[in-house]
Design an enzyme around this catalytic site. Structure first.
Site, PDB file in Angstrom:
ATOM      1  CD  GLU A 191      -5.400   1.542  -2.649  1.00  0.00           C
ATOM      2  OE1 GLU A 191      -6.515   1.673  -2.151  1.00  0.00           O
ATOM      3  OE2 GLU A 191      -4.361   1.570  -1.984  1.00  0.00           O
ATOM      4  CG  HIS A 207      -2.022   0.984   1.164  1.00  0.00           C
ATOM      5  ND1 HIS A 207      -1.817   2.337   1.394  1.00  0.00           N
ATOM      6  CD2 HIS A 207      -3.347   0.854   0.892  1.00  0.00           C
ATOM      7  CE1 HIS A 207      -2.959   2.974   1.261  1.00  0.00           C
ATOM      8  NE2 HIS A 207      -3.907   2.110   0.960  1.00  0.00           N
TER       9      HIS A 207
END
Length: 263
Positions: free
Chosen positions: A168, A96
């Site tokens: 993302e 992430h």
């Protein structure tokens, strides 16, 4: 067909009252009632075991927000893959942007986590994304190639079988604005095509998600994108009413799309 996977990433939020309220509503409103979608929760570590016992006999799955590259040893503050398995975790978020930026995790370190997770029977969710600066300099594709190649340097492409890749865009996370639909489609197509150039069968088996400022006002646009089979939801998952709306909207849209496909 695989179910549409929607993950609530709670990040560094929540307490026992928050969890009890949210899980109870999920169990009442959506658990065991979804046909086209699956729901999973990525809570802070300290609540994983509590939630695992709370969601037994439901269709809700558990996601870990991170994992260490070591399985055991003198690594204060870390959590091993075996510990995650022991408390019922099914998926692990790897790479992430908040881990890359705030904890200085580079591609090689993330690659080790990805391979460790997959080889130990859990499903990695590999987050790929570019900054606004990288996007403006047309480096997006190069960034993704480097992120994927770091894994291929230490393992065969078969490691991607039955895994998840979440696009993302770093510049969209927390901004309140999702990436342009065309850009999302183009980016996911590129990732899929790149892995297909190595192994078509493996590429076809990867689940692609999108994450980045998803909310009830823009979710309908995401179903115009081909090859997306899930959402990684951050801020919007912290308000349970909003998250339930997203899940029910996804269930309705997927049902409609598949009905149209059958005609």
């Amino acid at each position: 067909m695989k179910k549409f996977l929607i993950i609530a990433n709670w990040k560094l939020h929540g307490n026992f009252n928050f969890i009890k309220k949210n899980i109870n509503i999920m169990k009442e409103k959506i658990s065991n009632s979804l046909y086209f979608c699956k729901v999973a929760i990525a809570p802070p570590y300290v609540y994983i075991n509590y939630i695992f016992n709370y969601i037994k006999n439901t269709s809700i799955d558990l996601v870990a927000q991170n994992v260490d590259i070591h399985k055991t040893g003198s690594f204060t503050g870390e959590i091993s893959i075996d510990m995650l398995k022991d408390v019922g975790v099914k998926y692990v978020i790897i790479g992430h942007s908040e881990r890359r930026i705030n904890h200085y995790e580079n591609n090689n370190f993330i690659a080790k986590k990805f391979v460790l997770t997959k080889k130990n029977g859990l499903i990695p969710i590999l987050c790929l994304g570019e900054t606004k600066e990288e996007k403006n300099e047309n480096k997006t594709e190069k960034i993704f190639i480097n992120q994927i190649n770091a894994i291929l340097k230490i393992c065969d492409v078969k490691i991607f079988y039955n895994t998840i890749i979440a696009y993302e865009p770093i510049w969209a996370i927390g901004s309140g604005k999702i990436a342009d639909i065309f850009e999302i489609q183009k980016t996911i197509n590129f990732i899929k095509k790149y892995i297909s150039s190595i192994n078509q069968k493996i590429s076809d088996n990867i689940i692609f998600q999108y994450g980045g400022s998803i909310d009830k006002n823009n979710i309908h646009n995401l179903f115009k994108i081909k090859n997306i089979n899930g959402l990684l939801v951050g801020k919007a998952s912290l308000t349970i009413e909003n998250f339930i709306f997203l899940v029910k909207k996804a269930e309705k849209e997927i049902n409609l799309l598949r009905s149209q496909h059958r005609k």
